[in-house]
Motif scaffolding. Structure first.
Motif, PDB file in Angstrom:
ATOM      1  N   ILE A 290      75.678  45.794  97.066  1.00 39.08           N
ATOM      2  CA  ILE A 290      75.678  46.048  98.509  1.00 39.08           C
ATOM      3  C   ILE A 290      74.795  47.257  98.815  1.00 39.08           C
ATOM      4  CG2 ILE A 290      77.099  46.755 100.481  1.00 39.08           C
ATOM      5  CD1 ILE A 290      77.617  43.888  99.663  1.00 39.08           C
ATOM      6  N   LYS A 291      74.935  48.311  98.034  1.00 40.19           N
ATOM      7  CA  LYS A 291      74.152  49.526  98.266  1.00 40.19           C
ATOM      8  C   LYS A 291      72.657  49.278  98.079  1.00 40.19           C
ATOM      9  CE  LYS A 291      77.759  52.864  97.010  1.00 40.19           C
ATOM     10  NZ  LYS A 291      78.187  53.894  96.011  1.00 40.19           N
ATOM     11  N   ASN A 292      72.305  48.365  97.166  1.00 33.45           N
ATOM     12  CA  ASN A 292      70.900  48.086  96.887  1.00 33.45           C
ATOM     13  C   ASN A 292      70.337  46.956  97.739  1.00 33.45           C
ATOM     14  OD1 ASN A 292      70.660  50.071  94.866  1.00 33.45           O
ATOM     15  ND2 ASN A 292      71.562  48.713  93.345  1.00 33.45           N
ATOM     16  N   SER A 293      71.159  46.407  98.611  1.00 36.17           N
ATOM     17  CA  SER A 293      70.711  45.323  99.488  1.00 36.17           C
ATOM     18  C   SER A 293      70.214  45.893 100.812  1.00 36.17           C
ATOM     19  CB  SER A 293      71.871  44.354  99.755  1.00 36.17           C
ATOM     20  OG  SER A 293      71.548  43.479 100.823  1.00 36.17           O
ATOM     21  N   LYS A 294      69.057  45.459 101.235  1.00 37.78           N
ATOM     22  CA  LYS A 294      68.558  45.950 102.520  1.00 37.78           C
ATOM     23  C   LYS A 294      69.392  45.417 103.673  1.00 37.78           C
ATOM     24  CE  LYS A 294      64.957  42.441 103.356  1.00 37.78           C
ATOM     25  NZ  LYS A 294      63.515  42.270 103.621  1.00 37.78           N
ATOM     26  N   TYR A 295      70.156  44.352 103.414  1.00 35.33           N
ATOM     27  CA  TYR A 295      71.042  43.798 104.438  1.00 35.33           C
ATOM     28  C   TYR A 295      72.426  44.428 104.400  1.00 35.33           C
ATOM     29  CZ  TYR A 295      67.416  40.215 104.110  1.00 35.33           C
ATOM     30  OH  TYR A 295      66.201  39.561 104.061  1.00 35.33           O
ATOM     31  N   GLN A 296      72.713  45.173 103.310  1.00 33.35           N
ATOM     32  CA  GLN A 296      74.038  45.757 103.105  1.00 33.35           C
ATOM     33  C   GLN A 296      75.118  44.676 103.061  1.00 33.35           C
ATOM     34  OE1 GLN A 296      74.387  49.496 102.703  1.00 33.35           O
ATOM     35  NE2 GLN A 296      72.390  48.673 102.132  1.00 33.35           N
ATOM     36  N   ALA A 297      74.750  43.526 102.523  1.00 32.56           N
ATOM     37  CA  ALA A 297      75.677  42.393 102.407  1.00 32.56           C
ATOM     38  C   ALA A 297      75.060  41.374 101.462  1.00 32.56           C
ATOM     39  CB  ALA A 297      75.946  41.764 103.762  1.00 32.56           C
ATOM     40  N   ILE A 298      75.903  40.629 100.729  1.00 31.43           N
ATOM     41  CA  ILE A 298      75.426  39.555  99.876  1.00 31.43           C
ATOM     42  C   ILE A 298      76.222  38.291 100.182  1.00 31.43           C
ATOM     43  CG2 ILE A 298      74.575  41.104  98.089  1.00 31.43           C
ATOM     44  CD1 ILE A 298      77.080  40.594  96.476  1.00 31.43           C
ATOM     45  N   LEU A 299      75.907  37.205  99.480  1.00 32.19           N
ATOM     46  CA  LEU A 299      76.449  35.899  99.837  1.00 32.19           C
ATOM     47  C   LEU A 299      77.766  35.547  99.152  1.00 32.19           C
ATOM     48  CD1 LEU A 299      73.112  33.860  99.861  1.00 32.19           C
ATOM     49  CD2 LEU A 299      74.422  34.654 101.844  1.00 32.19           C
ATOM     50  N   ASN A 300      78.593  36.512  98.855  1.00 29.37           N
ATOM     51  CA  ASN A 300      79.910  36.228  98.297  1.00 29.37           C
ATOM     52  C   ASN A 300      80.865  35.797  99.394  1.00 29.37           C
ATOM     53  OD1 ASN A 300      78.704  37.756  96.049  1.00 29.37           O
ATOM     54  ND2 ASN A 300      80.792  37.751  95.229  1.00 29.37           N
ATOM     55  N   GLU A 301      81.464  34.631  99.231  1.00 25.08           N
ATOM     56  CA  GLU A 301      82.493  34.206 100.185  1.00 25.08           C
ATOM     57  C   GLU A 301      83.744  35.066 100.007  1.00 25.08           C
ATOM     58  OE1 GLU A 301      85.373  30.389 101.249  1.00 25.08           O
ATOM     59  OE2 GLU A 301      84.016  30.302  99.530  1.00 25.08           O
TER      60      GLU A 301
ATOM     61  N   ILE B 181      75.391  35.949 107.247  1.00 24.03           N
ATOM     62  CA  ILE B 181      74.473  36.636 106.334  1.00 24.03           C
ATOM     63  C   ILE B 181      73.288  35.741 105.992  1.00 24.03           C
ATOM     64  CG2 ILE B 181      74.240  37.659 104.034  1.00 24.03           C
ATOM     65  CD1 ILE B 181      77.226  38.450 104.270  1.00 24.03           C
ATOM     66  N   GLN B 182      73.552  34.462 105.750  1.00 28.37           N
ATOM     67  CA  GLN B 182      72.460  33.545 105.443  1.00 28.37           C
ATOM     68  C   GLN B 182      71.540  33.385 106.652  1.00 28.37           C
ATOM     69  OE1 GLN B 182      70.345  32.490 103.212  1.00 28.37           O
ATOM     70  NE2 GLN B 182      71.824  31.298 102.015  1.00 28.37           N
ATOM     71  N   ALA B 183      72.111  33.367 107.851  1.00 27.79           N
ATOM     72  CA  ALA B 183      71.298  33.267 109.066  1.00 27.79           C
ATOM     73  C   ALA B 183      70.408  34.500 109.219  1.00 27.79           C
ATOM     74  CB  ALA B 183      72.195  33.106 110.287  1.00 27.79           C
ATOM     75  N   VAL B 184      70.943  35.667 108.885  1.00 28.52           N
ATOM     76  CA  VAL B 184      70.155  36.901 108.950  1.00 28.52           C
ATOM     77  C   VAL B 184      69.032  36.869 107.923  1.00 28.52           C
ATOM     78  CG1 VAL B 184      70.226  39.386 108.499  1.00 28.52           C
ATOM     79  CG2 VAL B 184      71.989  38.323 109.913  1.00 28.52           C
ATOM     80  N   ARG B 185      69.336  36.417 106.719  1.00 28.93           N
ATOM     81  CA  ARG B 185      68.310  36.308 105.678  1.00 28.93           C
ATOM     82  C   ARG B 185      67.195  35.358 106.104  1.00 28.93           C
ATOM     83  NH1 ARG B 185      69.004  37.314 100.454  1.00 28.93           N
ATOM     84  NH2 ARG B 185      68.315  35.221  99.864  1.00 28.93           N
ATOM     85  N   LEU B 186      67.581  34.270 106.742  1.00 25.29           N
ATOM     86  CA  LEU B 186      66.596  33.310 107.239  1.00 25.29           C
ATOM     87  C   LEU B 186      65.753  33.926 108.355  1.00 25.29           C
ATOM     88  CD1 LEU B 186      65.330  30.508 107.657  1.00 25.29           C
ATOM     89  CD2 LEU B 186      67.355  29.883 109.011  1.00 25.29           C
ATOM     90  N   ALA B 187      66.414  34.575 109.314  1.00 18.83           N
ATOM     91  CA  ALA B 187      65.700  35.174 110.440  1.00 18.83           C
ATOM     92  C   ALA B 187      64.745  36.266 109.968  1.00 18.83           C
ATOM     93  CB  ALA B 187      66.696  35.743 111.448  1.00 18.83           C
TER      94      ALA B 187
ATOM     95  N   ALA C 148      66.103  46.316 111.866  1.00 23.64           N
ATOM     96  CA  ALA C 148      65.952  45.484 113.059  1.00 23.64           C
ATOM     97  C   ALA C 148      67.212  44.659 113.310  1.00 23.64           C
ATOM     98  CB  ALA C 148      64.735  44.559 112.914  1.00 23.64           C
ATOM     99  N   ILE C 149      67.952  44.368 112.251  1.00 26.80           N
ATOM    100  CA  ILE C 149      69.217  43.642 112.380  1.00 26.80           C
ATOM    101  C   ILE C 149      70.301  44.456 111.686  1.00 26.80           C
ATOM    102  CG2 ILE C 149      70.488  41.520 111.901  1.00 26.80           C
ATOM    103  CD1 ILE C 149      67.856  40.039 111.791  1.00 26.80           C
ATOM    104  N   ASP C 150      71.340  44.787 112.397  1.00 30.05           N
ATOM    105  CA  ASP C 150      72.445  45.560 111.841  1.00 30.05           C
ATOM    106  C   ASP C 150      73.498  44.592 111.308  1.00 30.05           C
ATOM    107  OD1 ASP C 150      74.526  47.220 111.236  1.00 30.05           O
ATOM    108  OD2 ASP C 150      74.398  48.417 113.067  1.00 30.05           O
ATOM    109  N   VAL C 151      73.365  44.216 110.032  1.00 30.32           N
ATOM    110  CA  VAL C 151      74.266  43.223 109.455  1.00 30.32           C
ATOM    111  C   VAL C 151      75.724  43.681 109.454  1.00 30.32           C
ATOM    112  CG1 VAL C 151      74.767  41.785 107.444  1.00 30.32           C
ATOM    113  CG2 VAL C 151      72.405  42.251 108.084  1.00 30.32           C
ATOM    114  N   PRO C 152      76.022  44.918 109.031  1.00 36.46           N
ATOM    115  CA  PRO C 152      77.435  45.344 109.058  1.00 36.46           C
ATOM    116  C   PRO C 152      78.044  45.226 110.455  1.00 36.46           C
ATOM    117  CG  PRO C 152      76.178  46.840 107.691  1.00 36.46           C
ATOM    118  CD  PRO C 152      75.175  45.935 108.361  1.00 36.46           C
ATOM    119  N   ALA C 153      77.233  45.458 111.492  1.00 35.10           N
ATOM    120  CA  ALA C 153      77.760  45.322 112.847  1.00 35.10           C
ATOM    121  C   ALA C 153      78.085  43.865 113.164  1.00 35.10           C
ATOM    122  CB  ALA C 153      76.745  45.860 113.861  1.00 35.10           C
ATOM    123  N   LEU C 154      77.398  42.948 112.498  1.00 36.03           N
ATOM    124  CA  LEU C 154      77.616  41.519 112.747  1.00 36.03           C
ATOM    125  C   LEU C 154      78.773  40.945 111.942  1.00 36.03           C
ATOM    126  CD1 LEU C 154      73.903  40.232 112.750  1.00 36.03           C
ATOM    127  CD2 LEU C 154      75.369  40.627 114.742  1.00 36.03           C
TER     128      LEU C 154
END
Length: 260
Positions: A134-145, A210-216, A236-242
């Protein structure tokens, strides 16, 4: 005029091809690299990695972490289910596109097989790998359900990281148009599961976001490139806020309601 390529299906009767020759050249190369990686010896145990237990992580073509898991099965069995399309859990297979996995990392812990505290210790290693991802992800999120059991972070064992994409095919496979199409297809499949089943976990719905953000993000980068602009910043996209807190989820009684 009929196809005369290697995949032609209208040749005269002949000896059937071998099963190993049927996949595309990319799939064959991908599987060869996977087999070679899993045949690497773990110095700590003296076993080949495919016979070890532990924690694993997957990365995409940008080195972005996309998934973390643990296994009490051998790595060879679990990783094979994920990356060779053999996963019996269709839902999990739809969440993770094996062709989006360009690298994987293994943290073998054979010494825990007979440890009386093995579950808690493996959970702690998985959670630590997850937090680092998570810390190394620019999205601060990964695809774990499912979020791994919350544990006190621990020092990680030695790891082994391998590439899975044949060098002579990487340029084509990592082309953004190819990846955009695959991410869109994966997103569509996961969304279809949510639609068809209705009653799905909050984790699955988080994966959709998260997948939608990765796609966008990738599509926006491609647009910027076409227009001669710099790629949009990760901010440009605040994933944790989403998606909210991706470190832990708690039920009303204060217990973690998701595990790996």
């Amino acid at each position: 005029m009929a196809s005369r390529g290697i995949a032609s299906y209208n040749e005269p009767e002949r000896t059937p091809p071998t099963k190993k020759s049927m996949p595309t050249r990319f799939v064959q190369g991908f599987r060869e690299l996977l087999t070679e990686a899993l045949s690497t010896e773990d110095p700590a145990s003296g076993k080949k990695l495919n016979k070890c237990i532990g924690v694993y992580a997957f990365y995409d073509y940008d080195g972005e972490p996309i998934y973390v898991g643990q296994t009490w099965e051998d790595f060879g069995t679990r990783i094979g289910r994920h990356l060779r399309g053999q996963r019996s859990d269709t839902l999990a297979y739809r969440i993770l596109d094996p062709f989006e996995v360009a690298e994987f990392e293994l943290y073998p812990v054979e010494d825990l097989r007979t440890d009386p505290e093995k579950k808690a210790k493996l959970d702690a290693i998985e959670y630590s790998v997850y937090v680092n991802a998570i810390k190394n992800s620019k999205y601060q999120a990964i695809l774990n359900e499912k979020i791994p059991p919350v544990s006190t972070p621990v020092a990680l064992p030695a790891s082994f990281r391998f590439g899975l994409v044949p060098a002579d095919m990487r340029e084509d496979r990592e082309h953004p148009d190819v990846r955009i199409a695959r991410r869109a297809e994966t997103l569509s499949r996961v969304a279809a599961v949510a639609h068809e089943r209705g009653e799905v976990s909050a984790g699955l719905r988080r994966v959709i976001v998260i997948q939608a953000v990765r796609l966008a993000d990738l599509a926006a980068a491609r647009l910027a490139y076409a227009e001669g602009r710099a790629r949009p910043a990760p901010e440009a996209i605040d994933v944790p806020a989403l998606v909210g807190n991706v470190m832990a989820e708690f039920s009303a009684d204060g217990e973690s309601d998701e595990s790996s």
